[in-house]
Scaffold this motif. Structure first.
Motif, PDB file in Angstrom:
ATOM      1  N   THR A   1      -9.631   2.616  -1.432  1.00  0.00           N
ATOM      2  CA  THR A   1      -9.472   3.238  -2.742  1.00  0.00           C
ATOM      3  C   THR A   1      -9.271   2.207  -3.842  1.00  0.00           C
ATOM      4  N   GLY A   2      -9.344   0.959  -3.514  1.00  0.00           N
ATOM      5  CA  GLY A   2      -9.137  -0.056  -4.529  1.00  0.00           C
ATOM      6  C   GLY A   2     -10.309  -0.198  -5.474  1.00  0.00           C
TER       7      GLY A   2
ATOM      8  N   GLU B   1      -5.072  -0.109  -9.618  1.00  0.00           N
ATOM      9  CA  GLU B   1      -6.282  -0.493  -8.895  1.00  0.00           C
ATOM     10  C   GLU B   1      -6.755   0.599  -7.951  1.00  0.00           C
ATOM     11  N   HIS B   2      -5.870   1.511  -7.569  1.00  0.00           N
ATOM     12  CA  HIS B   2      -6.221   2.569  -6.633  1.00  0.00           C
ATOM     13  C   HIS B   2      -6.694   3.834  -7.342  1.00  0.00           C
ATOM     14  N   SER B   3      -5.962   4.243  -8.383  1.00  0.00           N
ATOM     15  CA  SER B   3      -6.265   5.519  -9.023  1.00  0.00           C
ATOM     16  C   SER B   3      -5.305   5.737 -10.181  1.00  0.00           C
TER      17      SER B   3
ATOM     18  N   SER C   1      -7.154   3.718   2.617  1.00  0.00           N
ATOM     19  CA  SER C   1      -7.967   2.503   2.626  1.00  0.00           C
ATOM     20  C   SER C   1      -9.277   2.748   1.886  1.00  0.00           C
TER      21      SER C   1
ATOM     22  N   GLN D   1       0.815  -1.213   0.000  1.00  0.00           N
ATOM     23  CA  GLN D   1       0.000   0.000   0.000  1.00  0.00           C
ATOM     24  C   GLN D   1       0.853   1.270   0.000  1.00  0.00           C
TER      25      GLN D   1
ATOM     26  N   ARG E   1      -7.242   9.916  -2.679  1.00  0.00           N
ATOM     27  CA  ARG E   1      -6.741   8.573  -2.940  1.00  0.00           C
ATOM     28  C   ARG E   1      -5.533   8.177  -2.099  1.00  0.00           C
TER      29      ARG E   1
ATOM     30  N   TRP F   1      -1.396   4.744   0.030  1.00  0.00           N
ATOM     31  CA  TRP F   1      -2.766   4.744  -0.490  1.00  0.00           C
ATOM     32  C   TRP F   1      -3.736   4.725   0.670  1.00  0.00           C
TER      33      TRP F   1
END
Length: 299
Positions: A298-299, A203-205, A296, A94, A272, A294
């Protein structure tokens, strides 16, 4: 951004250095540097590298090849690989890592479309991104970190997070130095210099790396497209990578390099991620070290 004070007045040496840069043929000098750094200098080269190592306190013990005699050109030395264990990647997946060895020039939040260049100096996100309002809107209110690579540093660039390349923009421009004195003295420096903008998704942004050119930076090179400069253009170029076979990178994978040194900006969208609280301007950071996290969910 709470940075409304005037920038400190440069001393006379800095004023002269900055004034000369407006007068110098920046692109011609950079083209000559490109040729010099690729010239095969024979027996002279190891001695020249040793002088450079001594003057800039380069740690060659970290290099995959520590002997100056092993390099065929100065550029091969300058863009040298490191030992596999020289830059461990922060273990937590992360974590957002630093893409380069650098000094943190500025780090913070993009407020009202503005980024801090130096105390009392700001520049706009839209200008930095070559006038792309859709891209600028995506990152307004997000995070930025400006990372300055000095001559002593490792000059390969790695991804701060896992991601898939979505687009690359080449923005033509000037080639002012990006050292601290010039950053303090030249308005809109990073939005004026030549740069390559790399937009990734994960996967996050989405996230962006802005590779800023500078005087004597002979070229900016990516792992997927080779040398982006030279040749140097006069119009913005954009390449999109919409397909599933677009280049994909693990966190910490090499993605580009400066053939001579410069600056990288990392951009993250709002909500994000967050920068680590202990990371401040003027801190040194190594490639692979934790820079942010990252958030939490935001996936």
């Amino acid at each position: 951004m709470n940075n409304t004070t005037s920038p400190p007045s440069p001393n006379w040496r800095e004023r002269l250095f900055i004034a000369l840069q407006y007068l110098l043929p920046q692109h011609l000098l950079s083209a000559l540097m490109w040729r010099f750094t690729r010239a095969r200098l024979g027996f002279i080269l190891p001695s020249f590298i040793r002088l450079f190592v001594k003057h800039f306190a380069v740690n060659l013990d970290e290099a995959a090849e520590p002997s100056p005699a092993a390099y065929s050109t100065f550029n091969a030395f300058f863009t040298r690989a490191l030992r596999f264990d020289a830059r461990p990647i922060a273990a937590d997946p992360q974590t957002i890592i630093s893409p380069v060895d650098a000094v943190i020039s500025q780090i913070g939040t993009i407020e009202n479309g503005q980024l801090i260049q130096a105390k009392g100096r700001q520049f706009t996100l839209t200008e930095l991104l070559g006038g792309a309002p859709d891209l600028a809107q995506l990152f307004d209110g997000g995070l930025f970190a400006t990372l300055y690579l000095s001559p002593r540093d490792y000059h390969r660039i790695h991804t701060p997070a896992a991601g898939q390349l979505r687009s690359m923009l080449y923005i033509p421009g000037r080639l002012f130095s990006v050292n601290p004195a010039t950053v303090r003295g030249v308005p809109n420096l990073f939005a004026r210099n030549e740069r390559v903008i790399c937009v990734f998704n994960n996967e996050h942004s989405p996230f962006v790396l802005v590779l800023v050119g500078a005087i004597f930076v002979g070229s900016i090179e990516t792992t997927w497209a080779g040398e982006i400069t030279p040749p140097r253009g006069t119009v913005i170029r954009r390449d999109d990578y919409p397909n599933d076979d677009a280049p994909t990178f693990a966190r910490g994978a090499e993605c580009a390099r400066f053939n001579m040194g410069s600056t990288v900006l990392v951009l993250l969208p709002p909500g994000r991620a967050q920068w680590l609280a202990d990371k401040q301007p003027n801190d040194r950071i190594q490639c692979g070290a934790a820079l942010g996290q990252w958030q939490s969910g935001t996936g």
